[in-house]
Structures are given as C-alpha cells and as structure tokens.
Design a protein around this motif. Structure first.
Motif, short mmCIF file in Angstrom:
data_model
loop_
_atom_site.label_atom_id
_atom_site.label_comp_id
_atom_site.label_asym_id
_atom_site.label_seq_id
_atom_site.Cartn_x
_atom_site.Cartn_y
_atom_site.Cartn_z
N ALA A 22 -6.10 47.85 0.26
CA ALA A 22 -5.81 47.11 -0.96
C ALA A 22 -6.14 45.62 -0.81
O ALA A 22 -5.97 44.86 -1.75
N ARG A 23 -6.58 45.22 0.41
CA ARG A 23 -6.82 43.81 0.74
C ARG A 23 -5.60 42.95 0.41
O ARG A 23 -5.69 41.99 -0.37
N PRO A 24 -4.45 43.30 0.98
CA PRO A 24 -3.24 42.55 0.65
C PRO A 24 -3.22 41.18 1.33
O PRO A 24 -3.92 40.96 2.32
N ARG A 25 -2.44 40.27 0.78
CA ARG A 25 -2.14 39.01 1.47
C ARG A 25 -0.77 39.09 2.14
O ARG A 25 -0.50 38.39 3.09
N LEU A 26 0.08 39.97 1.58
CA LEU A 26 1.39 40.22 2.20
C LEU A 26 1.50 41.71 2.47
O LEU A 26 1.32 42.53 1.58
N LEU A 27 1.79 42.04 3.76
CA LEU A 27 1.94 43.45 4.12
C LEU A 27 3.41 43.73 4.43
O LEU A 27 4.01 43.06 5.25
N LEU A 28 3.97 44.71 3.75
CA LEU A 28 5.34 45.13 4.01
C LEU A 28 5.27 46.38 4.88
O LEU A 28 4.67 47.36 4.50
N LEU A 29 5.87 46.30 6.07
CA LEU A 29 5.80 47.43 7.01
C LEU A 29 7.19 47.97 7.23
O LEU A 29 8.06 47.26 7.74
N ASP A 30 7.40 49.23 6.87
CA ASP A 30 8.74 49.81 6.99
C ASP A 30 8.78 50.79 8.16
O ASP A 30 8.19 51.86 8.08
N GLU A 31 9.48 50.42 9.20
CA GLU A 31 9.70 51.29 10.37
C GLU A 31 8.42 51.89 10.92
O GLU A 31 8.31 53.11 11.06
N PRO A 32 7.42 51.06 11.26
CA PRO A 32 6.18 51.65 11.77
C PRO A 32 6.36 52.39 13.09
O PRO A 32 5.54 53.22 13.44
N SER A 33 7.44 52.12 13.81
CA SER A 33 7.59 52.76 15.12
C SER A 33 8.38 54.06 15.05
O SER A 33 8.54 54.74 16.06
N MET A 34 8.84 54.42 13.85
CA MET A 34 9.73 55.56 13.75
C MET A 34 9.08 56.84 14.28
O MET A 34 8.00 57.23 13.85
N GLY A 35 9.76 57.47 15.21
CA GLY A 35 9.30 58.76 15.71
C GLY A 35 8.08 58.71 16.60
O GLY A 35 7.48 59.74 16.87
N LEU A 36 7.69 57.51 17.07
CA LEU A 36 6.48 57.43 17.89
C LEU A 36 6.82 57.19 19.36
O LEU A 36 7.84 56.59 19.69
N ALA A 37 5.91 57.63 20.23
CA ALA A 37 6.06 57.39 21.66
C ALA A 37 5.95 55.89 21.93
O ALA A 37 5.23 55.17 21.21
N PRO A 38 6.66 55.38 22.96
CA PRO A 38 6.68 53.94 23.23
C PRO A 38 5.28 53.33 23.34
O PRO A 38 5.05 52.22 22.85
N ILE A 39 4.33 54.05 23.92
CA ILE A 39 2.99 53.47 24.09
C ILE A 39 2.33 53.25 22.74
O ILE A 39 1.62 52.27 22.50
N LEU A 40 2.60 54.16 21.79
CA LEU A 40 2.06 54.02 20.44
C LEU A 40 2.73 52.87 19.70
O LEU A 40 2.10 52.17 18.91
N VAL A 41 4.02 52.70 19.96
CA VAL A 41 4.75 51.60 19.33
C VAL A 41 4.09 50.27 19.71
O VAL A 41 3.80 49.43 18.86
N ASP A 42 3.80 50.12 21.02
CA ASP A 42 3.15 48.88 21.48
C ASP A 42 1.79 48.71 20.81
O ASP A 42 1.43 47.61 20.38
N GLN A 43 1.05 49.82 20.71
CA GLN A 43 -0.28 49.74 20.11
C GLN A 43 -0.18 49.28 18.65
O GLN A 43 -0.94 48.41 18.22
N ILE A 44 0.77 49.84 17.95
CA ILE A 44 0.89 49.50 16.53
C ILE A 44 1.35 48.05 16.36
O ILE A 44 0.86 47.31 15.50
N LEU A 45 2.28 47.62 17.21
CA LEU A 45 2.74 46.24 17.08
C LEU A 45 1.62 45.26 17.46
O LEU A 45 1.52 44.17 16.88
N ASN A 46 0.76 45.66 18.39
CA ASN A 46 -0.40 44.81 18.70
C ASN A 46 -1.34 44.70 17.52
O ASN A 46 -1.91 43.64 17.26
N VAL A 47 -1.49 45.82 16.80
CA VAL A 47 -2.31 45.78 15.59
C VAL A 47 -1.71 44.80 14.59
O VAL A 47 -2.43 44.00 13.97
N VAL A 48 -0.40 44.81 14.46
CA VAL A 48 0.26 43.90 13.52
C VAL A 48 -0.01 42.45 13.91
O VAL A 48 -0.30 41.60 13.07
#
Lengths: 290, 233
Positions: B150-176
């Motif tokens: 959507a080419r947002p200027r503000l991204l709302l992220l709700d619980e991106p780590s929910m149910g994910l393995a710790p390594i994936l959580v780190d990957q996703i937070l790095n993306v953020v």
C-alpha cells in the motif's frame, strides 16, 4: 432408454436454471454472508420485465437488455436500502429481511404487471430436435449455452480480474479486506448487482419453456437454495453441480414416480443433506493456520 | 505524524480503551507493550478504522481522520499488519500482494511486488501457493509484504512475533528496523516487550485500557514496575 434420455434433457435444462439461481445465491453469500431469498424475484423481474416491455412495443432483444438493467438496479437498491442499514444484524435477521424484500417485490410485480402467466417466443423456434429417440427443444440448447456462457464469464471475472479477487478476499476475510483498502461496500454492492443480472438473464432464458408470472420466483429461490445446500454453501462448483443434480432428480421423480411430487424433491434433498452431510458435496473444509 | 487523543472504544457495553492518548512522530518506531487484553489490538483497530470509537480524536499528518472510513485511511498512508496475519487464505501469495496495492489499482503494482520479493525472497518461490498453506513465519512475512504494497507512511504492526520461533522473531524485528531506516514510521504492538523495546525509540505501557507509563525505550526498560511485570526480571 429413450425415456431416460428425455428425462435427462429436461432435467439438465431446468437444472441449468437452478444452477444460475444457486450461483446468484453463492455470489451474494460469499461477499456478504447474506442468504438472499429475493434471488428468485430477480429471475421473475427479468422475465416479467421483458414480457411487459415487449407488450409495450419495445423490440424483444432491447426489452431483455432493459429488463436485466432494471433488475440490476433493484439488486443494488436491495443492498443499499435493506442490507447496508442492517449490517450489524445477525444472520437470521438478514434472512428475514431478504424474505421481506422478496414478498415486497412480488407485491410490486403483481401491481405493476399482472397475475397472469406469460411466455416469450423461443429464440430458435419451437420445433423439437430428435436425438436418440428423445426430443429436445431448441430453447433448451439456448438455456444450456446461455448458462455455460454466463458461468465462464463469471469464472473469468472472479478468478482473473483484481476486482474479482477482491470479492474472494472479502469472502475470505472481511476485516483484512478493509485493512488493505478495499471499499467493501462497493465490492459487495457489485456482487448484488451481478447476482441480480445473472438471475434476470436466467429468467429470460427459461421463460419460453416454463412460462413466468409475478410469483414465479419464489419456488425458484427455494430450488436454488436446495441446490446450494446440496452442493455446499459458498462453493461455486457446488452451486453448479447441485443445481444440475437437483434438476435431474426432479425430472426423474416426475417421470418415474409422479409429476405431482416433482417440487417435493428439492425439499427432500435439503433434509437429506442436513441429516447425512451438512456441508454438502463441495462444502468448504476450511484450512487456516494460526 | 499520528496523534491519538483521549480515545475511548469498546465492545458492546464493555469499554476496552478508557481515554488513551499516544503520539508517534515521523521516522520513529514506537512500541506499545502490555498484557493480553490490555487493549493494544483495539487501539490499532481504531486507528485503522475497523473499530468504532465512542470518544476522542485521531489525527494523521495534521488531519482529523475519525470520520474517514477504513479503506480511505489506507489511501492516506496508514497500513496495518493485523494480529494473526489475517491473510486471504485461499488466494495465492501474489494475489495477496496485489490486493495489498488495491488503493493504487489503476497504477502498476509490479515494481512493488518485485521490491517485496527482494525483501523476502522466499515469497517469490511461493508466489503461486495459497497463502493459507504457508508456515506461520512465511505468513507473517507475507502479511508485512501485503501491508507494504500500500506504500504506507505509517505501518501498524500487531503482534508480529506471535507464535513464531525466536530466530524468526529476530528476523522480523530486523526487517522492521530496516523499514525504519528506509523512512517508514512504525507503531509496534508486542507482548514480547523485551524484543520490542530493543528496537523501539519510544514506548508506551498499556494496562487494562489506559496508558500507565511512557518514555524512551531505554527508560521504560529500566522502569522497575515494567521490568517486574513485562520483562520478567
């Protein structure tokens, strides 16, 4: 054998119309969770509209196009003024609203048109074609070709265009559809319009064979409903298969048992499905990972 | 950039947010931490417009948006990655992404899809797969990709780590973090407070529908009460 073939021909013809009614149900149900019992009135409006515009001197082809457009507008109006104001209501309330709309449309049709039965001239004449000892009306071929054409177009629209994918997105997850920026009101409204147009075309196609009248839509809606129960509510393939199967079952019941029980078949099918396989033939086994 | 002022919202007669005020400035990652049921998701839903509010104001880039419908808020530049991904399960990965660009449907979304595939190469391989058949981590990447379309200027992220393995959580937070460096503003809701505070500039603590603490992420991490309640120390 010739007898059997005869029942198959008439069953498939009527079944194609049930399938179109069932597709109309499915389209609206998937987009809005509404089971629209006014679907049969769309069929009636298309047919009666064409008949009466024809009586008024409009060339039949143009009359048909105008009747389909009018029915489409009625479908949009139904959504805008009967469904949207009640969008927070539960399923039963919405069903009662559509039943009310169905009674209302029937009443208006009785006043605007009349109480008589009407027909339309068959497109390719009415000399039966002999086929394997049985006969088939040329109009049956028109019905089948028309139904097939509509279904292919609808499939192309739903499966190939972004707007069609938005309809499927809303069916899959309404809140997510709003979160990606889809104006659900416009897309759901379009589903009502499309559904109404498909119903109206079905009505025009079948009228040369079955006649039409102001209350001719009610039974068709119930048959279409039986077809989606049989096919599995929400499934487009199920709607088509359910419609044709129901048409065949009716034709066999009328031929081998008694014509007076023909209309009972649909209801027996609903009961049998609910008892034996409540999800229908192609009912969704929802796959979702959380 | 985003200003929420004294927002109240609820479900039926039960009020879930009792007058919440938060600010998000352009270029920041702001995190909202709090226990399950504190109202974090309700707040994000209200900002996106899919949750009715009973009082308060929401303004985005100086413009009051409470009366703007959800779909139009996406066009203004607010996209959300909702809790539990909420993908269009029967549709393919690529169709999910295309629908993410719905507000620009008259333009071409091809380049944007390409960018998302560069960000998350595994999605390119899976582009014809139904979204519902992906693993949880892949689904989360797709949900983020869909929101970016959507080419947002503000991204709302709700619980991106929910149910994910710790390594994936780190990957996703790095993306953020990468997205932030590319100029995106992020409001991040997380139960995993430690991970969220590690990448955030500022944070708010939401408890039973009210903000109970706020400040720089580092300050919140040092706050004794927060440490006991959310960081388990």
């Amino acid at each position: 054998m010739a007898e059997f073939l005869q029942f198959v021909f008439s069953g498939i013809t009527v079944g194609a119309i049930y399938a179109l009614v069932a597709i109309g149900f499915t389209l609206i149900y998937n987009a809005s969770d509404v089971v629209n019992f006014a679907q049969g009135e769309f069929v009636m409006l298309g047919a009666m509209g064409t008949v009466f515009l024809g009586h008024a001197g409009v060339p039949l082809l143009l009359a048909g196009v105008v009747a389909v457009l009018i029915t489409t507008v009625v479908g949009l109006a139904l959504y805008r003024w009967a469904i949207v104001p009640a969008r927070e209501a539960d399923a039963v309330t919405l069903i009662i609203i559509t039943i009310g709309a169905s009674i209302f449309l029937r009443g208006v049709a009785e006043v605007v048109f009349d109480k008589g039965f009407h027909s339309l001239p068959a497109l390719l004449g009415s000399n039966p074609i002999r086929l394997g000892g049985a006969t088939i009306l040329p109009q049956s071929l028109v019905v089948l070709a028309g139904a097939f054409f509509i279904m292919v177009l609808l499939w192309a629209f739903i499966d190939r265009t972004l707007f069609g994918k938005a309809v499927r997105a809303i069916a899959a997850n309404r809140v997510a559809a709003r979160l990606v920026g889809i104006n659900t009101r416009i897309v759901v409204g379009a589903s009502f319009a499309l559904s109404a147009a498909i119903g109206a075309i079905a009505g025009i196609l079948i009228t040369p064979i079955t006649l039409t009248s102001y209350n001719g839509g009610t039974l068709l809606a119930l048959k279409g409903f039986a077809a989606i129960m049989l096919g599995g509510i929400g499934s487009a393939v199920g709607a088509v298969v359910g419609g044709i199967l129901l048409g065949l079952l009716e034709a066999f019941a009328a031929g081998y048992v008694s014509a007076s029980y023909k209309d009972a078949v649909g209801f027996l099918v609903i009961l049998a499905v609910l008892f034996v396989m409540p999800r229908g033939l192609f009912g969704k086994a929802t796959v979702e990972r959380v | 950039m985003l200003s929420v002022d004294n927002l109240k919202s609820g479900y039926g007669r039960i009020e879930a947010l009792h007058g919440v005020s938060i600010e998000v400035a352009a270029g920041e990652i702001v995190t909202l931490v709090g226990a399950n049921g504190a109202g974090k998701t309700t707040l994000l839903r209200a900002i996106s417009g899919v949750q009715t509010i009973s009082a308060g104001r929401i303004s985005f880039e100086g413009r009051s948006i409470e009366s703007i419908p959800a779909h139009a808020r996406v066009a203004l530049g607010i996209a959300q990655v909702p809790e539990g991904r909420q993908l269009f399960a029967p549709l393919s990965v690529e169709d999910n992404l295309k629908l993410g660009a719905w507000n620009r449907r008259r333009g071409h979304s091809g380049n944007d899809i390409h960018r998302v595939y560069e960000l998350f190469p595994m999605l390119r391989e899976l582009r014809r797969t139904a979204a519902g058949a992906l693993s949880g981590g892949q689904q989360q990447l797709l949900a983020i990709g869909r929101a970016l379309m959507a080419r947002p200027r503000l991204l709302l992220l709700d619980e991106p780590s929910m149910g994910l393995a710790p390594i994936l959580v780190d990957q996703i937070l790095n993306v953020v973090l990468d997205l932030k460096h590319n100029g995106l503003t992020v409001l991040l809701v997380e139960q995993n407070a430690r991970a969220a505070l590690a990448i955030a500039d500022r944070g708010y603590v939401l408890e039973t529908g009210a903000i109970t603490a706020s400040g720089r992420a580092a300050e919140i991490q040092r706050d004794k009460r927060v440490r006991e309640a959310y960081l388990g120390v």
